[in-house]
Motif scaffolding. Structure first.
Motif, PDB file in Angstrom:
ATOM      1  N   GLU A  99       0.817  -1.213   0.000  1.00  0.00           N
ATOM      2  CA  GLU A  99       0.000   0.000   0.000  1.00  0.00           C
ATOM      3  C   GLU A  99       0.849   1.261   0.000  1.00  0.00           C
ATOM      4  OE1 GLU A  99      -2.739  -0.097   3.269  1.00  0.00           O
ATOM      5  OE2 GLU A  99      -3.736  -1.884   2.519  1.00  0.00           O
ATOM      6  N   ASP A 155       0.324   5.041   0.949  1.00  0.00           N
ATOM      7  CA  ASP A 155      -0.578   6.003   1.586  1.00  0.00           C
ATOM      8  C   ASP A 155       0.260   6.999   2.384  1.00  0.00           C
ATOM      9  OD1 ASP A 155       0.189   4.602   3.877  1.00  0.00           O
ATOM     10  OD2 ASP A 155      -1.742   3.597   4.094  1.00  0.00           O
ATOM     11  N   THR A 202      -1.182  -2.543  -3.925  1.00  0.00           N
ATOM     12  CA  THR A 202      -2.560  -2.936  -3.614  1.00  0.00           C
ATOM     13  C   THR A 202      -3.468  -1.745  -3.299  1.00  0.00           C
ATOM     14  OG1 THR A 202      -1.920  -3.284  -1.307  1.00  0.00           O
ATOM     15  CG2 THR A 202      -1.874  -5.203  -2.775  1.00  0.00           C
ATOM     16  N   PHE A 203      -2.873  -0.575  -3.060  1.00  0.00           N
ATOM     17  CA  PHE A 203      -3.636   0.633  -2.739  1.00  0.00           C
ATOM     18  C   PHE A 203      -2.736   1.828  -2.979  1.00  0.00           C
ATOM     19  CE2 PHE A 203      -4.754   4.025   0.258  1.00  0.00           C
ATOM     20  CZ  PHE A 203      -6.097   4.204  -0.047  1.00  0.00           C
ATOM     21  N   CYS A 204      -3.298   2.904  -3.520  1.00  0.00           N
ATOM     22  CA  CYS A 204      -2.545   4.147  -3.692  1.00  0.00           C
ATOM     23  C   CYS A 204      -3.518   5.307  -3.538  1.00  0.00           C
ATOM     24  CB  CYS A 204      -1.873   4.196  -5.060  1.00  0.00           C
ATOM     25  SG  CYS A 204      -0.772   5.623  -5.274  1.00  0.00           S
TER      26      CYS A 204
END
Length: 103
Positions: A19, A21, A53-55
């Protein structure tokens, strides 16, 4: 988030997993700054974001600032692979075209 920086024939590749973030943006910023510095003038810093998996927008901010720095130092910053969360963010913000291989 895990980041690796590898020398390649074209320049340097930065591979990011996990991730992206606000909590890890500083680490990514440092890794990209190191990669730009390590890369020769005219070469490419490739970003492999295929395992992200996430941005969020803080991650996008880091990418945009790294691109600006690379260009000011006559290098390119190009996304060579992008997972769906990254692609979705770049498309939604109209920034996808900024990460092509040409300076």
């Amino acid at each position: 988030m895990a980041v690796t920086v590898t020398d390649t024939a074209e320049g340097v590749t930065v591979t990011v997993r996990g991730e992206i973030d606000l909590a890890v943006a500083g680490r990514l910023r440092q890794a990209l700054a190191h990669a730009v510095t390590r890369c020769e003038t005219g070469a490419v810093v490739g970003l492999d974001l295929g395992s992200v998996t996430f941005c969020d927008c803080s991650g996008l901010n880091v990418l945009l600032r790294a691109r600006r720095r690379a260009r000011s130092e006559r290098r390119s910053l190009a996304i060579t692979a992008a997972a769906r969360p990254v692609t979705r963010l770049l498309e939604a913000t109209g920034t996808a075209a900024l990460f092509g291989p040409t300076p």
